[in-house]
Design a protein around this motif. Structure first.
Motif, PDB file in Angstrom:
ATOM      1  N   TRP A 194     -94.845 -30.851 -43.113  1.00 28.16           N
ATOM      2  CA  TRP A 194     -93.664 -30.238 -43.453  1.00 28.16           C
ATOM      3  C   TRP A 194     -92.403 -31.043 -42.452  1.00 28.16           C
ATOM      4  O   TRP A 194     -91.523 -31.166 -43.077  1.00 28.16           O
ATOM      5  N   HIS A 207     -91.745 -34.340 -43.584  1.00 25.10           N
ATOM      6  CA  HIS A 207     -91.057 -34.439 -44.933  1.00 25.10           C
ATOM      7  C   HIS A 207     -89.720 -34.543 -44.833  1.00 25.10           C
ATOM      8  O   HIS A 207     -89.205 -35.143 -45.383  1.00 25.10           O
ATOM      9  N   TRP A 208     -89.165 -33.221 -44.183  1.00 21.97           N
ATOM     10  CA  TRP A 208     -87.973 -32.960 -44.135  1.00 21.97           C
ATOM     11  C   TRP A 208     -87.257 -33.966 -43.192  1.00 21.97           C
ATOM     12  O   TRP A 208     -85.803 -34.404 -43.605  1.00 21.97           O
ATOM     13  N   LYS A 217     -87.881 -37.209 -42.980  1.00 20.59           N
ATOM     14  CA  LYS A 217     -87.819 -38.611 -43.685  1.00 20.59           C
ATOM     15  C   LYS A 217     -86.896 -38.391 -44.882  1.00 20.59           C
ATOM     16  O   LYS A 217     -86.168 -39.252 -44.980  1.00 20.59           O
TER      17      LYS A 217
END
Length: 215
Positions: free
Chosen positions: A132, A135-136, A138
């Motif tokens: 999580w 992901h954010w 990147k």
């Protein structure tokens, strides 16, 4: 005396430490450990200072501020040089938009209370939590890399050849990215700015490892 209620790994606190150092403002650190006793930021002694139960809090001249961007704007108005928001109205807006991209679009999704909710309420395991976070970061860094690589106002720093508010926001977020093993190779522009910033004493002295409450 100016006092910064801070946690050494808090990226929002890190931003303000950088700004205070750039401005040459003497301050004392009041450590608020976000993990001790279930979180010292949740204790009444701290929530009386900030009902949001978040760090940092800046105490200056008997008054309190509780949001890092407001603190940087305040410091820039109280100590005008060197400026964190140089240039004309458009240049200042551009610096703010870069700062807000981090403060609003990346950082909140990886804040401690969000991660605690994922773990304790949604029963997300450590691998899923890390995924999580990555992901954010990147997603946000990909956009910032594209934006800054094409920006003709970029110099050694996010905007020009002196650090601005945008750099105060970027460097703590890169610290978080590295802490959670985000591969920084796809972001050469961000890494070049990071290197320029970390060569300056103001940034070096603000690093989490240099703080009195560093564990």
């Amino acid at each position: 005396m100016t006092t910064l209620y801070s946690y050494f790994r808090s990226s929002a606190s890190y931003r303000v430490r950088i700004a205070l150092n750039i401005k040459g403002v003497a301050y004392e650190t009041a450590a608020v450990h976000l993990l001790n006793q279930g979180g010292e930021q949740l204790l009444p002694a701290f929530t009386q200072l900030n009902p949001h139960a978040l760090v940092p809090v800046l105490a200056d001249q008997g008054k309190l501020l509780t949001q890092s961007m407001a603190m940087l704007e305040y410091l820039d108005e109280r100590y005008p040089t060197p400026s964190l928001l140089p240039g004309d109205a458009f240049a200042r807006a551009h610096i703010r938009e870069l700062s807000l991209a981090i403060a609003c679009e990346i950082h909140p999704l990886n804040n401690l209370r969000v991660l605690r909710y994922l773990k304790h309420t949604l029963a997300v395991d450590e691998a899923q939590k890390t995924a999580w976070i990555q992901h954010w970061i990147k997603l946000g860094f990909t956009a910032l890399e594209q934006q800054l690589a094409a920006d003709t106002t970029r110099g050694h720093f996010c905007v020009g050849d002196a650090p601005t508010m945008a750099d105060c926001f970027l460097i703590p977020q890169i610290f978080n990215a590295r802490r959670f093993d985000v591969d920084m190779a796809p972001y050469p522009t961000l890494c070049a700015i990071e290197a320029a910033c970390n060569a300056l004493p103001a940034f070096e002295q603000a690093h989490p490892a240099q703080q009195p409450d560093a564990a």
